[in-house]
Design a protein around this motif. Sequence first.
Motif, PDB file in Angstrom:
ATOM      1  N   ASN A 438      -3.769 105.977  23.120  1.00 50.74           N
ATOM      2  CA  ASN A 438      -2.612 105.281  22.543  1.00 50.74           C
ATOM      3  C   ASN A 438      -1.282 105.939  22.915  1.00 50.74           C
ATOM      4  OD1 ASN A 438      -4.234 103.385  21.325  1.00 50.74           O
ATOM      5  ND2 ASN A 438      -4.304 104.442  19.353  1.00 50.74           N
ATOM      6  N   VAL A 439      -1.260 107.267  22.921  1.00 48.85           N
ATOM      7  CA  VAL A 439       0.001 107.949  23.216  1.00 48.85           C
ATOM      8  C   VAL A 439       0.435 107.658  24.654  1.00 48.85           C
ATOM      9  CG1 VAL A 439      -1.145 110.117  23.887  1.00 48.85           C
ATOM     10  CG2 VAL A 439       1.216 110.149  23.079  1.00 48.85           C
ATOM     11  N   LEU A 440      -0.509 107.580  25.587  1.00 45.30           N
ATOM     12  CA  LEU A 440      -0.142 107.247  26.970  1.00 45.30           C
ATOM     13  C   LEU A 440       0.327 105.798  27.075  1.00 45.30           C
ATOM     14  CD1 LEU A 440      -2.832 109.030  29.179  1.00 45.30           C
ATOM     15  CD2 LEU A 440      -0.499 109.752  28.620  1.00 45.30           C
ATOM     16  N   ALA A 441      -0.293 104.889  26.310  1.00 46.41           N
ATOM     17  CA  ALA A 441       0.145 103.492  26.320  1.00 46.41           C
ATOM     18  C   ALA A 441       1.590 103.382  25.870  1.00 46.41           C
ATOM     19  CB  ALA A 441      -0.768 102.661  25.423  1.00 46.41           C
ATOM     20  N   ALA A 442       1.951 104.124  24.813  1.00 53.86           N
ATOM     21  CA  ALA A 442       3.331 104.085  24.316  1.00 53.86           C
ATOM     22  C   ALA A 442       4.296 104.702  25.314  1.00 53.86           C
ATOM     23  CB  ALA A 442       3.421 104.807  22.972  1.00 53.86           C
ATOM     24  N   LEU A 443       3.902 105.801  25.949  1.00 57.68           N
ATOM     25  CA  LEU A 443       4.780 106.435  26.932  1.00 57.68           C
ATOM     26  C   LEU A 443       4.960 105.551  28.162  1.00 57.68           C
ATOM     27  CD1 LEU A 443       3.559 110.145  26.713  1.00 57.68           C
ATOM     28  CD2 LEU A 443       5.713 109.196  25.869  1.00 57.68           C
ATOM     29  N   ILE A 444       3.903 104.849  28.577  1.00 60.82           N
ATOM     30  CA  ILE A 444       4.025 103.902  29.695  1.00 60.82           C
ATOM     31  C   ILE A 444       5.026 102.802  29.344  1.00 60.82           C
ATOM     32  CG2 ILE A 444       2.787 102.088  30.957  1.00 60.82           C
ATOM     33  CD1 ILE A 444       0.313 103.938  30.859  1.00 60.82           C
ATOM     34  N   ALA A 445       4.949 102.296  28.105  1.00 62.19           N
ATOM     35  CA  ALA A 445       5.902 101.266  27.672  1.00 62.19           C
ATOM     36  C   ALA A 445       7.325 101.799  27.686  1.00 62.19           C
ATOM     37  CB  ALA A 445       5.527 100.767  26.277  1.00 62.19           C
ATOM     38  N   CYS A 446       7.526 103.042  27.252  1.00 65.00           N
ATOM     39  CA  CYS A 446       8.870 103.635  27.274  1.00 65.00           C
ATOM     40  C   CYS A 446       9.413 103.748  28.689  1.00 65.00           C
ATOM     41  CB  CYS A 446       8.849 105.009  26.609  1.00 65.00           C
ATOM     42  SG  CYS A 446       8.624 104.990  24.825  1.00 65.00           S
ATOM     43  N   LEU A 447       8.559 104.175  29.615  1.00 63.17           N
ATOM     44  CA  LEU A 447       8.994 104.289  31.012  1.00 63.17           C
ATOM     45  C   LEU A 447       9.343 102.927  31.594  1.00 63.17           C
ATOM     46  CD1 LEU A 447       6.420 106.946  32.288  1.00 63.17           C
ATOM     47  CD2 LEU A 447       8.873 107.280  31.929  1.00 63.17           C
ATOM     48  N   LEU A 448       8.562 101.910  31.249  1.00 59.08           N
ATOM     49  CA  LEU A 448       8.866 100.558  31.729  1.00 59.08           C
ATOM     50  C   LEU A 448      10.175 100.057  31.142  1.00 59.08           C
ATOM     51  CD1 LEU A 448       5.332  98.861  31.595  1.00 59.08           C
ATOM     52  CD2 LEU A 448       6.648  99.466  33.638  1.00 59.08           C
ATOM     53  N   LEU A 449      10.423 100.361  29.883  1.00 55.36           N
ATOM     54  CA  LEU A 449      11.686  99.951  29.255  1.00 55.36           C
ATOM     55  C   LEU A 449      12.872 100.586  29.968  1.00 55.36           C
ATOM     56  CD1 LEU A 449      10.649 100.191  25.494  1.00 55.36           C
ATOM     57  CD2 LEU A 449      11.316  98.099  26.688  1.00 55.36           C
ATOM     58  N   GLY A 450      12.722 101.857  30.349  1.00 51.40           N
ATOM     59  CA  GLY A 450      13.786 102.503  31.113  1.00 51.40           C
ATOM     60  C   GLY A 450      13.930 101.917  32.496  1.00 51.40           C
ATOM     61  N   LEU A 451      12.797 101.603  33.145  1.00 50.70           N
ATOM     62  CA  LEU A 451      12.836 101.013  34.485  1.00 50.70           C
ATOM     63  C   LEU A 451      13.554  99.672  34.479  1.00 50.70           C
ATOM     64  CD1 LEU A 451      11.842 101.063  37.464  1.00 50.70           C
ATOM     65  CD2 LEU A 451       9.768  99.918  36.662  1.00 50.70           C
ATOM     66  N   PHE A 452      13.297  98.856  33.448  1.00 59.79           N
ATOM     67  CA  PHE A 452      13.935  97.539  33.345  1.00 59.79           C
ATOM     68  C   PHE A 452      15.321  97.598  32.713  1.00 59.79           C
ATOM     69  CE2 PHE A 452       9.361  95.953  33.131  1.00 59.79           C
ATOM     70  CZ  PHE A 452       9.365  95.519  34.450  1.00 59.79           C
ATOM     71  N   ARG A 453      15.788  98.807  32.378  1.00 58.44           N
ATOM     72  CA  ARG A 453      17.110  99.015  31.771  1.00 58.44           C
ATOM     73  C   ARG A 453      17.236  98.330  30.406  1.00 58.44           C
ATOM     74  NH1 ARG A 453      20.412 101.424  35.427  1.00 58.44           N
ATOM     75  NH2 ARG A 453      19.817 101.290  37.626  1.00 58.44           N
ATOM     76  N   CYS A 454      16.124  98.220  29.709  1.00 56.75           N
ATOM     77  CA  CYS A 454      16.184  97.734  28.324  1.00 56.75           C
ATOM     78  C   CYS A 454      16.749  98.810  27.406  1.00 56.75           C
ATOM     79  CB  CYS A 454      14.788  97.336  27.836  1.00 56.75           C
ATOM     80  SG  CYS A 454      14.013  96.028  28.788  1.00 56.75           S
ATOM     81  N   ILE A 455      16.654 100.043  27.837  1.00 60.70           N
ATOM     82  CA  ILE A 455      17.144 101.168  27.037  1.00 60.70           C
ATOM     83  C   ILE A 455      17.536 102.272  28.005  1.00 60.70           C
ATOM     84  CG2 ILE A 455      14.902 102.334  26.745  1.00 60.70           C
ATOM     85  CD1 ILE A 455      15.737 102.691  23.762  1.00 60.70           C
ATOM     86  N   ASP A 456      18.540 103.060  27.647  1.00 59.22           N
ATOM     87  CA  ASP A 456      18.918 104.201  28.477  1.00 59.22           C
ATOM     88  C   ASP A 456      18.546 105.491  27.758  1.00 59.22           C
ATOM     89  OD1 ASP A 456      21.067 104.846  26.633  1.00 59.22           O
ATOM     90  OD2 ASP A 456      22.214 103.238  27.556  1.00 59.22           O
ATOM     91  N   MET A 457      18.661 106.604  28.468  1.00 62.61           N
ATOM     92  CA  MET A 457      18.191 107.868  27.904  1.00 62.61           C
ATOM     93  C   MET A 457      18.974 108.269  26.663  1.00 62.61           C
ATOM     94  SD  MET A 457      15.565 108.798  29.525  1.00 62.61           S
ATOM     95  CE  MET A 457      15.393 110.458  28.894  1.00 62.61           C
ATOM     96  N   ASP A 458      20.292 108.047  26.675  1.00 62.03           N
ATOM     97  CA  ASP A 458      21.099 108.433  25.518  1.00 62.03           C
ATOM     98  C   ASP A 458      20.673 107.672  24.267  1.00 62.03           C
ATOM     99  OD1 ASP A 458      22.526 110.248  26.991  1.00 62.03           O
ATOM    100  OD2 ASP A 458      24.183 108.869  27.431  1.00 62.03           O
ATOM    101  N   SER A 459      20.540 106.354  24.400  1.00 61.15           N
ATOM    102  CA  SER A 459      20.150 105.559  23.232  1.00 61.15           C
ATOM    103  C   SER A 459      18.699 105.839  22.848  1.00 61.15           C
ATOM    104  CB  SER A 459      20.349 104.067  23.512  1.00 61.15           C
ATOM    105  OG  SER A 459      19.590 103.651  24.626  1.00 61.15           O
ATOM    106  N   ALA A 460      17.860 106.183  23.817  1.00 63.26           N
ATOM    107  CA  ALA A 460      16.469 106.525  23.501  1.00 63.26           C
ATOM    108  C   ALA A 460      16.405 107.777  22.642  1.00 63.26           C
ATOM    109  CB  ALA A 460      15.673 106.722  24.797  1.00 63.26           C
ATOM    110  N   TYR A 461      17.150 108.809  23.022  1.00 64.66           N
ATOM    111  CA  TYR A 461      17.156 110.033  22.216  1.00 64.66           C
ATOM    112  C   TYR A 461      17.758 109.789  20.835  1.00 64.66           C
ATOM    113  CZ  TYR A 461      15.694 113.067  26.060  1.00 64.66           C
ATOM    114  OH  TYR A 461      14.965 113.676  27.061  1.00 64.66           O
ATOM    115  N   ARG A 462      18.802 108.966  20.780  1.00 63.98           N
ATOM    116  CA  ARG A 462      19.427 108.682  19.473  1.00 63.98           C
ATOM    117  C   ARG A 462      18.495 107.878  18.573  1.00 63.98           C
ATOM    118  NH1 ARG A 462      24.096 107.572  22.628  1.00 63.98           N
ATOM    119  NH2 ARG A 462      23.650 105.339  22.428  1.00 63.98           N
ATOM    120  N   SER A 463      17.614 107.075  19.156  1.00 67.51           N
ATOM    121  CA  SER A 463      16.757 106.204  18.353  1.00 67.51           C
ATOM    122  C   SER A 463      15.646 106.959  17.641  1.00 67.51           C
ATOM    123  CB  SER A 463      16.133 105.124  19.250  1.00 67.51           C
ATOM    124  OG  SER A 463      15.182 105.691  20.145  1.00 67.51           O
ATOM    125  N   ILE A 464      15.308 108.151  18.131  1.00 65.24           N
ATOM    126  CA  ILE A 464      14.205 108.912  17.539  1.00 65.24           C
ATOM    127  C   ILE A 464      14.663 109.529  16.222  1.00 65.24           C
ATOM    128  CG2 ILE A 464      12.654 110.881  17.845  1.00 65.24           C
ATOM    129  CD1 ILE A 464      12.786 110.370  20.854  1.00 65.24           C
TER     130      ILE A 464
END
Length: 609
Positions: A438-464
């Motif tokens: 499950n943890v790899l599935a979630a990390l794969i989704a996060c990487l895809l979100l970054g690839l598609f520019r749905c989220i950037d690194m700054d907003s990703a860190y702020r969201s946690i």
Amino acid sequence: MNAELALVLGLLATCVALFIRNRPRMDVVALMAMVALPLAGVLSVPEALAGFSDPSVILIGALFVIGHSLVRTGIAYRLGDWLARTAGTSEIRLLVLLMLAVAGLGSVMSSTGVVAIFIPVVLGVARRMRLPPGRLMMPLAFAGLISGMLTLVATPPNMVVSSELRRAGLEGFGFFDFTPIGLAVLVAGLVYMLLVRRWLARPEDQDGTEDSRQTLADLADRYRLAERARRLRVRQGSPLANAVLNELQLRAEYGINVIAVERPGRFQNRLLIATGNTELRAGDILLADIASPAIGLLGAFDELGLEAVALKNAYYDVHARELGLVEVTLPPDSHLPGKTIQELGFRSRHGLNVVGLRRNRQALAGLLVDERLKPGDTLLVAGEWKAIHRLQGLSRDFLVLSLPAEVDHVAPAAQKAPQALFCLAVMVALMVSGLVPNVLAALIACLLLGLFRCIDMDSAYRSIHWQSLLLIVGMLPFALALQKTGGIDLAVSGLVTLLGDAGPRAILACLFLLTAMIGLFISNTATAVLLAPVAISTAEQLGASPYPFAMTVALAASAAFMTPISSPVNTLVLGPGGYRFGDFVRIGVPFTLMVMIVSVALVPLLFPF
């Protein structure tokens, strides 16, 4: 009881007392406990810090990012808009759709974030339907809590309990293992709220629920925009087709100020904020301010090949996620007084249009492109929220006043919604199929979100929500400490001795009540950390399957219905709903008992002893 166990219990009691006092912060208390256990010689340093490498902690952090992507891409807000449209004027339909929507969205993202998104939506619908907000706010909170019972990733306690099963050498829960029980609880919650909603509000509940900030509608009224707003379609054969706005001089020659363009698309119209380089096409719908209502009567629209299109609501409301309004005032040291609005070049320099001017607290009529500015004037500008935020950093010549309330609902990556849904579907498919952990599935989704520019690194860190992660990391060592010092064995033997003859269902009910009661005082995540080992060890001593006991603890950890401080979700709706502490007690306690009955009845059927 040995001395080491007494020390661990003393530290645990101190942490619980500090959690209840809420000072210092819970994450600080957890870090203090993490330091205290190795200093006391109960755990080694690697054992105390093992939580930082726990897969469930990484998974929870990744899910915060994925949930935030649904906000950034506007998916969560579109769901709220759909709710407002579909409910119409029916309170029952509104309540049912609200709870279903919140529970569904909360099953894949933070329930606290979902409830925060829906509070302004519900307040707006309540005002429109003339309903006291109290009749809707508690159902909103309860649906958010119930969402934690729908999927494995819906809430941290589920993942903590599943991780504890794997730590014991067993298989963890599957993605949809919670769903049948969660759906039964959701149906019970819908019926319960339909029955008790009349007791959720009092006459004074309306007081203090209005957002004190100005809205786009307030600004439009203040500058009399409704008198000038028009939607104009570019006809086939229009001289405007395939021409650039700067070349057309519509504002100077015809008194037509184009703010934005609705361009027809395959599935829905796309909004383009107008700039000097915007090229118009046949079929485009221009969102424009006109200098005078007489312009259309004078034949200007026919001359330009334009036709008026119905405007049911102000386009600033319809397109509030993409198109913003803000007031700009001139500070005393500004160099702008004496210049005309045309000379300011707001559109070319800042990507914004001046749509209104107030002087001496009065809105001036017309487009005023040749009006010379005076000290103290206030301009109303329209454009992309991104451009408005950039304007805030340019304080020498003008000062941006407070942003309207709608800025909280802006989706900066709204055009990436399909990609975000695809990433979410990939994660769910990987988790359900079991192809990867499950943890790899979630990390794969996060990487895809970054690839598609749905989220950037700054907003990703702020969201946690780092406080939640540190709380889990800091409390995990307590479970190990209790196990090493015999605390878990002591709790299990006491539970079995007290209720062993009553049968396993009685022990499930006792575990549920114990978890729910402890969850009144400390975080439900910390509660799950402490009681999951107790549940698994109890099952081992009874010679039964650990799964029904672990599932009961996870479900009870989400049953935080009894007080407004037992969950952040309840705390969020306390003010907007106009509730008192006792309102949650008299509504939440019966429902908690109802959830316990449903859980004790269904869990053994799905996970036999």
